[in-house]
Design an enzyme around this catalytic site. Structure first.
Site, PDB file in Angstrom:
ATOM      1  N   GLU A 243       0.809  -1.232  -0.193  1.00  0.00           N
ATOM      2  CA  GLU A 243      -0.094  -0.050   0.094  1.00  0.00           C
ATOM      3  C   GLU A 243       0.706   1.155  -0.075  1.00  0.00           C
ATOM      4  OE1 GLU A 243      -3.394   2.295   2.719  1.00  0.00           O
ATOM      5  OE2 GLU A 243      -2.762   0.120   3.108  1.00  0.00           O
ATOM      6  N   GLY A 340      -0.053  31.180 -12.204  1.00  0.00           N
ATOM      7  CA  GLY A 340      -0.567  32.459 -11.581  1.00  0.00           C
ATOM      8  C   GLY A 340      -2.072  32.067 -11.320  1.00  0.00           C
TER       9      GLY A 340
END
Ligand SMILES: Cc1cc2nc3c(=O)[nH]c(=O)nc-3n(C[C@H](O)[C@H](O)[C@H](O)COP(=O)(O)OP(=O)(O)OC[C@H]3O[C@@H](n4cnc5c(N)ncnc54)[C@H](O)[C@@H]3O)c2cc1C
Length: 390
Positions: A243, A340
Site C-alpha cells: 500500500e 498564476g
C-alpha cells in the site's frame, strides 16, 4: 522507454490503457467529481479489459502479470487527474483484494475475488476508526464468537469505497485482551443486517465515496474469517508495504503529470515580452522539482522490482511513501504557482491536483507514523518479518 524495468509488452499495455482511460474515463471525471459517485458501468469495463486482475491468479480470472503492470496502471490513473477515481480503483484492487487473495480460502476467492476481478463486486478495507487511525492496535471494533458465527460491533471511518462497495474487508478484535495479537480480519457482505454507512465531505479525492461505517450486531458466518484468528495485525502490517509503495508511485506520477502540464503552459504563456519558461527563478524551481521527482521515481521502481521478487521491503516502501508524497505536494504547489491566477481556477488541472495531493501524507499511515517506523528500523535496529510468504 525505460528498458530496465519495462518491456515492449509493458509499453504496449501503457499505450492501450492510456487510450482506454482517455476514451472511457476522462469524459466522465468532472461529473463524478461533482457527484462524489463513480458510475457502476466503468467498473465492469475495467473488469472486461482485465485491468482489475492484472496481478491476480489466472485461476480466478486474473492475468498473473508482474508488478510493473500495476506500476503502469497506477501511473496512468494519475494522469486522469482525479485522485478520487484513482483511489477507488486501487483501494479495491490493492487494499481489499490483496487480503482476499493472500488470506482467503478457495470459497472466499471464488465468491469475492473472482467477481472483484470481473468488476461485478467492489470492495473496501476498513481499518481506521473514529477514535484513532494511527494506533491500529488500539481499535475498538469487536467480533465475538457465537456458535458458528461472529457478531461484529463498532465503527470505522475514512473508508475509501466505504459507501458504494459490495463487500467490506473489516478488522476487529476477536480477543481484545491480547492487544494487537487479538485482531482478526473478515469479509462482510454489504447487505448484512446492521451495517450502515454515511458519505463524508472532504477537501479532495472528491469522486471517491469516503465513508463512515457503523456495525450494530452484524452476524457474520465464521467461514468469512480471513486467514487465522488473531493474525489480523501482522497481515495488515505485511500488506502495508504494498500500500505504501502504491502511494509512493501515485505521488511520483501525479508530480510528473503536474510538471509536464506546467512546462507546456510555461512554454506558451508570455510576460514582459517573453515566455515565462525563460525566467531564471521559475526555471530553477522547475528543474529542482524535476530532479526530486525523478529521484523518487527511480527509487520507487527499484522497490517495485524487489517487491516483485517477493522481498520484504517494509523499510523501503515506508521511505517511498514518506518522501514521494512530500515531494509531490511541494511540486504540485510550485506548479500551481507557475500558472498564476489560472492555477487557482477549476478549469485548469492544478487546483484539483493540489487538493488531491494533500491526502498523500495522511492516508495509509501519516508521515509521522512512517517516521516512527523508520526510527525503529534505523535507530533501534528493529527487524520486521512477514506474517506469511510475501
Ligand atoms: C481520503 C482518505 C481515505 C482513506 N481511506 C482509508 C481506507 O480505505 N481504509 C482505512 O482503514 N483508512 C483509510 N483512511 C484513514 C487513514 O489511514 C487515517 O486517516 C490515517 O491513518 C491517520 O489516522 P487518523 O486520521 O485517525 O489520525 P490520528 O491517528 O488521530 O493522528 C492525528 C495526528 O497525530 C499524529 N500522530 C498520531 N500518533 C503519533 C505518534 N505516535 N507520533 C507522532 N505523531 C502521531 C498523526 O500523524 C496525525 O498528524 C483514509 C483517510 C483519508 C483522509
Amino acid at each position: 522507454m525505460d528498458t530496465r524495468y519495462f518491456s515492449e509488452e509493458h509499453h504496449l499495455f501503457r499505450e492501450s490503457l492510456r487510450d482506454f482511460l482517455k476514451k472511457e474515463v476522462v469524459p466522465h471525471i468532472d461529473k463524478w467529481e461533482k457527484t462524489g459517485t463513480i458510475e457502476r458501468f466503468i467498473w465492469k469495463k475495467f473488469g472486461d479489459m482485465g485491468y482489475l486482475g492484472l496481478t491476480y491468479p489466472i485461476h480466478y480470472g486474473g492475468m498473473d502479470l508482474d508488478l510493473f503492470y500495476m506500476v503502469i496502471l497506477l501511473e496512468e490513473l494519475q494522469r486522469v487527474n482525479s485522485g478520487g477515481f484513482a483511489a477507488a480503483i486501487w483501494a479495491h484492487m490493492y487494499l481489499a483484494m490483496t487480503h482476499l487473495n493472500k488470506e482467503g480460502d478457495h470459497r472466499i476467492k471464488t465468491e469475492y475475488l473472482a467477481p472483484s476481478i470481473a468488476g461485478d463486486k467492489i470492495g473496501c478495507l476498513c481499518i481506521t476508526e473514529p477514535f484513532g487511525g494511527s494506533d491500529v492496535a488500539g481499535m475498538r471494533t469487536t467480533a465475538v464468537k457465537k456458535g458458528d458465527t461472529y457478531v461484529l460491533n463498532g465503527s470505522k471511518t475514512f473508508i475509501t469505497n466505504g459507501v458504494y462497495s459490495d463487500y467490506l474487508v473489516v478488522t476487529a478484535k476477536t480477543s481484545p485482551e491480547l492487544g494487537n495479537k487479538g485482531i482478526s480480519i473478515f469479509v462482510v457482505d454489504r447487505e448484512t443486517l446492521g451495517i450502515s454507512a454515511t458519505k463524508l465531505d472532504k477537501l479532495g479525492w472528491r469522486a471517491s465515496d469516503t465513508g463512515e461505517i457503523a456495525f450494530d450486531n452484524v452476524v457474520i458466518p465464521e467461514e468469512n474469517l480471513l486467514g487465522e484468528e488473531g493474525k489480523g495485525f501482522p497481515y495488515i502490517m505485511q500488506h502495508f508495504s504494498l500500500e505504501r509503495l502504491i502511494m509512493g508511485i501515485n505521488a511520483h506520477a501525479r508530480a510528473e503529470y503536474a510538471l509536464e502540464y506546467t512546462l507546456n503552459y510555461m512554454s506558451e504563456r508570455d510576460a514582459f515580452g517573453k515566455k515565462i519558461n525563460q525566467f531564471q527563478a521559475l526555471r530553477h524551481t522547475i528543474v529542482e522539482r524535476t530532479a526530486e521527482v525523478e529521484m523518487c521515481k527511480e527509487f520507487n521502481y527499484s522497490v517495485a522490482e524487489r517487491l516483485n521478487k517477493s522481498e520484504y521491503v517494509v523499510k523501503e516502501a515506508t521511505m517511498s511513501k514518506l518522501l514521494s508524497t512530500r515531494i509531490a505536494d511541494g511540486t504540485v504547489y510550485d506548479c500551481l504557482q507557475m500558472l498564476g491566477g489560472y492555477g487557482y481556477m477549476e478549469d485548469y488541472p492544478l487546483a484539483r491536483l493540489l487538493r488531491d495531493s494533500r491526502c498523500g501524507p495522511i492516508g495509509g499511515g501519516t508521515s509521522e507514523i512512517l517516521k516512527e517506523i523508520l526510527s525503529k528500523i534505523i535507530i533501534d535496529k528493529k527487524t520486521y518479518k512477514p506474517a506469511t510468504k510475501v
